[in-house]
Design a protein around this motif. Structure first.
Motif, PDB file in Angstrom:
ATOM      1  N   GLU A 136       0.833  -1.207   0.000  1.00  0.00           N
ATOM      2  CA  GLU A 136       0.000   0.000   0.000  1.00  0.00           C
ATOM      3  C   GLU A 136       0.869   1.259   0.000  1.00  0.00           C
ATOM      4  N   TYR A 137       1.967   1.218   0.752  1.00  0.00           N
ATOM      5  CA  TYR A 137       2.859   2.387   0.839  1.00  0.00           C
ATOM      6  C   TYR A 137       3.486   2.686  -0.524  1.00  0.00           C
ATOM      7  N   LEU A 138       3.949   1.629  -1.196  1.00  0.00           N
ATOM      8  CA  LEU A 138       4.578   1.815  -2.500  1.00  0.00           C
ATOM      9  C   LEU A 138       3.566   2.277  -3.556  1.00  0.00           C
ATOM     10  N   ASP A 139       2.300   1.918  -3.372  1.00  0.00           N
ATOM     11  CA  ASP A 139       1.252   2.370  -4.298  1.00  0.00           C
ATOM     12  C   ASP A 139       0.768   3.775  -3.970  1.00  0.00           C
ATOM     13  N   GLY A 140       1.226   4.312  -2.831  1.00  0.00           N
ATOM     14  CA  GLY A 140       0.819   5.652  -2.429  1.00  0.00           C
ATOM     15  C   GLY A 140      -0.528   5.688  -1.740  1.00  0.00           C
ATOM     16  N   ASP A 141      -0.988   4.529  -1.250  1.00  0.00           N
ATOM     17  CA  ASP A 141      -2.308   4.460  -0.622  1.00  0.00           C
ATOM     18  C   ASP A 141      -2.256   4.428   0.901  1.00  0.00           C
ATOM     19  N   LEU A 142      -1.070   4.436   1.492  1.00  0.00           N
ATOM     20  CA  LEU A 142      -0.963   4.321   2.950  1.00  0.00           C
ATOM     21  C   LEU A 142      -0.690   5.691   3.557  1.00  0.00           C
ATOM     22  N   GLU A 143      -1.535   6.061   4.504  1.00  0.00           N
ATOM     23  CA  GLU A 143      -1.393   7.377   5.140  1.00  0.00           C
ATOM     24  C   GLU A 143      -1.617   7.253   6.638  1.00  0.00           C
ATOM     25  N   GLY A 144      -1.351   8.331   7.328  1.00  0.00           N
ATOM     26  CA  GLY A 144      -1.698   8.461   8.739  1.00  0.00           C
ATOM     27  C   GLY A 144      -0.949   7.521   9.652  1.00  0.00           C
ATOM     28  N   ALA A 145      -1.679   7.000  10.636  1.00  0.00           N
ATOM     29  CA  ALA A 145      -1.088   6.186  11.696  1.00  0.00           C
ATOM     30  C   ALA A 145      -0.481   4.904  11.150  1.00  0.00           C
ATOM     31  N   ASP A 146      -1.099   4.317  10.110  1.00  0.00           N
ATOM     32  CA  ASP A 146      -0.553   3.080   9.539  1.00  0.00           C
ATOM     33  C   ASP A 146       0.820   3.335   8.911  1.00  0.00           C
ATOM     34  N   ALA A 147       0.971   4.466   8.241  1.00  0.00           N
ATOM     35  CA  ALA A 147       2.268   4.798   7.622  1.00  0.00           C
ATOM     36  C   ALA A 147       3.335   4.996   8.692  1.00  0.00           C
ATOM     37  N   VAL A 148       2.970   5.646   9.794  1.00  0.00           N
ATOM     38  CA  VAL A 148       3.916   5.868  10.898  1.00  0.00           C
ATOM     39  C   VAL A 148       4.331   4.534  11.503  1.00  0.00           C
ATOM     40  N   GLU A 149       3.355   3.642  11.724  1.00  0.00           N
ATOM     41  CA  GLU A 149       3.646   2.326  12.306  1.00  0.00           C
ATOM     42  C   GLU A 149       4.557   1.516  11.389  1.00  0.00           C
ATOM     43  N   LEU A 150       4.295   1.581  10.069  1.00  0.00           N
ATOM     44  CA  LEU A 150       5.130   0.842   9.121  1.00  0.00           C
ATOM     45  C   LEU A 150       6.567   1.354   9.153  1.00  0.00           C
ATOM     46  N   LYS A 151       6.738   2.667   9.177  1.00  0.00           N
ATOM     47  CA  LYS A 151       8.095   3.232   9.208  1.00  0.00           C
ATOM     48  C   LYS A 151       8.835   2.802  10.469  1.00  0.00           C
ATOM     49  N   LYS A 152       8.143   2.786  11.602  1.00  0.00           N
ATOM     50  CA  LYS A 152       8.769   2.335  12.860  1.00  0.00           C
ATOM     51  C   LYS A 152       9.205   0.879  12.735  1.00  0.00           C
ATOM     52  N   HIS A 153       8.331   0.051  12.137  1.00  0.00           N
ATOM     53  CA  HIS A 153       8.655  -1.373  11.997  1.00  0.00           C
ATOM     54  C   HIS A 153       9.844  -1.563  11.060  1.00  0.00           C
ATOM     55  N   LEU A 154       9.877  -0.810   9.956  1.00  0.00           N
ATOM     56  CA  LEU A 154      10.985  -0.944   9.008  1.00  0.00           C
ATOM     57  C   LEU A 154      12.325  -0.541   9.644  1.00  0.00           C
ATOM     58  N   LEU A 155      12.303   0.428  10.551  1.00  0.00           N
ATOM     59  CA  LEU A 155      13.534   0.831  11.250  1.00  0.00           C
ATOM     60  C   LEU A 155      13.979  -0.239  12.238  1.00  0.00           C
ATOM     61  N   ALA A 156      12.999  -0.970  12.806  1.00  0.00           N
ATOM     62  CA  ALA A 156      13.329  -1.955  13.838  1.00  0.00           C
ATOM     63  C   ALA A 156      13.587  -3.341  13.268  1.00  0.00           C
ATOM     64  N   CYS A 157      13.098  -3.633  12.050  1.00  0.00           N
ATOM     65  CA  CYS A 157      13.187  -5.002  11.499  1.00  0.00           C
ATOM     66  C   CYS A 157      14.044  -4.988  10.239  1.00  0.00           C
TER      67      CYS A 157
ATOM     68  N   LEU B 110      13.383  -6.187   2.441  1.00  0.00           N
ATOM     69  CA  LEU B 110      12.305  -6.490   1.499  1.00  0.00           C
ATOM     70  C   LEU B 110      11.714  -5.206   0.920  1.00  0.00           C
ATOM     71  N   PHE B 111      11.524  -4.215   1.784  1.00  0.00           N
ATOM     72  CA  PHE B 111      10.966  -2.936   1.340  1.00  0.00           C
ATOM     73  C   PHE B 111      11.862  -2.301   0.271  1.00  0.00           C
ATOM     74  N   LYS B 112      13.191  -2.306   0.511  1.00  0.00           N
ATOM     75  CA  LYS B 112      14.121  -1.690  -0.437  1.00  0.00           C
ATOM     76  C   LYS B 112      14.140  -2.446  -1.768  1.00  0.00           C
ATOM     77  N   GLN B 113      14.045  -3.790  -1.705  1.00  0.00           N
ATOM     78  CA  GLN B 113      14.011  -4.581  -2.941  1.00  0.00           C
ATOM     79  C   GLN B 113      12.754  -4.263  -3.755  1.00  0.00           C
ATOM     80  N   MET B 114      11.638  -4.180  -3.064  1.00  0.00           N
ATOM     81  CA  MET B 114      10.385  -3.890  -3.755  1.00  0.00           C
ATOM     82  C   MET B 114      10.389  -2.471  -4.321  1.00  0.00           C
ATOM     83  N   GLU B 115      11.004  -1.562  -3.581  1.00  0.00           N
ATOM     84  CA  GLU B 115      11.086  -0.174  -4.041  1.00  0.00           C
ATOM     85  C   GLU B 115      11.936  -0.089  -5.308  1.00  0.00           C
ATOM     86  N   GLN B 116      13.062  -0.837  -5.343  1.00  0.00           N
ATOM     87  CA  GLN B 116      13.929  -0.847  -6.521  1.00  0.00           C
ATOM     88  C   GLN B 116      13.221  -1.503  -7.716  1.00  0.00           C
ATOM     89  N   THR B 117      12.483  -2.583  -7.450  1.00  0.00           N
ATOM     90  CA  THR B 117      11.757  -3.269  -8.529  1.00  0.00           C
ATOM     91  C   THR B 117      10.732  -2.333  -9.149  1.00  0.00           C
TER      92      THR B 117
END
Length: 202
Positions: free
Chosen positions: A12-33, A39-46
């Motif tokens: 959803e984030y890569l499609d530009g459909d993720l906003e608000g609290a969900d986007a914040v939670e995802l960013k926190k998870h990506l920093l911690a995991c 996986l996020f970086k690979q998908m972003e490059q693809t």
């Protein structure tokens, strides 16, 4: 947030459909995991590579060609089944009539012996296949004779019905009701229907 929850949010984030609290939670998870971040970086490059591909124009007749290659649905021959589904009331009535006709026909041919029905049968004389109401005798009520002959010399205070037989009325005979002669199957069915309705209606 669990990794299994993060994957759909990455899409959803890569499609530009993720906003608000969900986007914040995802960013926190990506920093911690590290695994989800990789996986996020690979998908972003693809996705970036896909955007760099040259756009190929779509032929104007593409839709028509695709639709032309789809096999046409074969019409199932449903016939009477389709008719039954679209006309339920008529279907029930048809089945009812079929069952009634079959029942009446089976009753019609069920027995070939003579049958005599009536209220005061002590006033009749039966000789072979002939039912005789002697002169001076009175049958109270209706008299029904199946598969026999009726000779009326006396009186009947009711109706006389002869089914699949014959009758003879002497000059001395008196019948207060009607004389019904039923010699054919359809007439007999009609007689039985009337008999049933006479029981139902007063």
């Amino acid at each position: 947030m669990q990794c299994s929850d993060a994957l759909p949010l990455i899409h959803e984030y890569l499609d530009g459909d993720l906003e608000g609290a969900d986007a914040v939670e995802l960013k926190k998870h990506l920093l911690a995991c590290p695994a989800c971040n990789k996986l996020f970086k690979q998908m972003e490059q693809t996705e970036a590579c896909i955007r760099l591909l040259p756009k190929t124009p779509v032929p104007s007749d593409l839709t028509a060609r695709i639709m032309g290659n789809i096999p046409a649905k074969k019409k199932r021959r449903e016939g009477w089944l389709k008719w039954l589904r679209t006309h339920p009331a008529l279907s029930v009535a048809s089945v009812f009539l079929l069952v009634m006709a079959t029942s009446f026909l089976s009753l019609w041919d069920q027995d070939r012996d003579m049958v005599v029905k009536g209220a005061s049968l002590d006033q009749v004389v039966i000789q072979g296949d002939t039912v005789i109401i002697p002169q001076g005798h009175t049958v109270q009520g209706d008299l029904t004779v199946k598969r026999g002959k009726v000779q009326v010399d006396g009186n009947v205070e009711g109706n006389v019905t002869v089914i699949d037989g014959s009758y003879n009325l002497a000059s001395t005979a008196y019948i207060s009701g009607h004389v019904n002669s039923v010699d054919q199957t359809l007439e007999w069915i009609w007689y039985k229907v009337n008999e049933v309705f006479s029981w139902v209606t007063p």
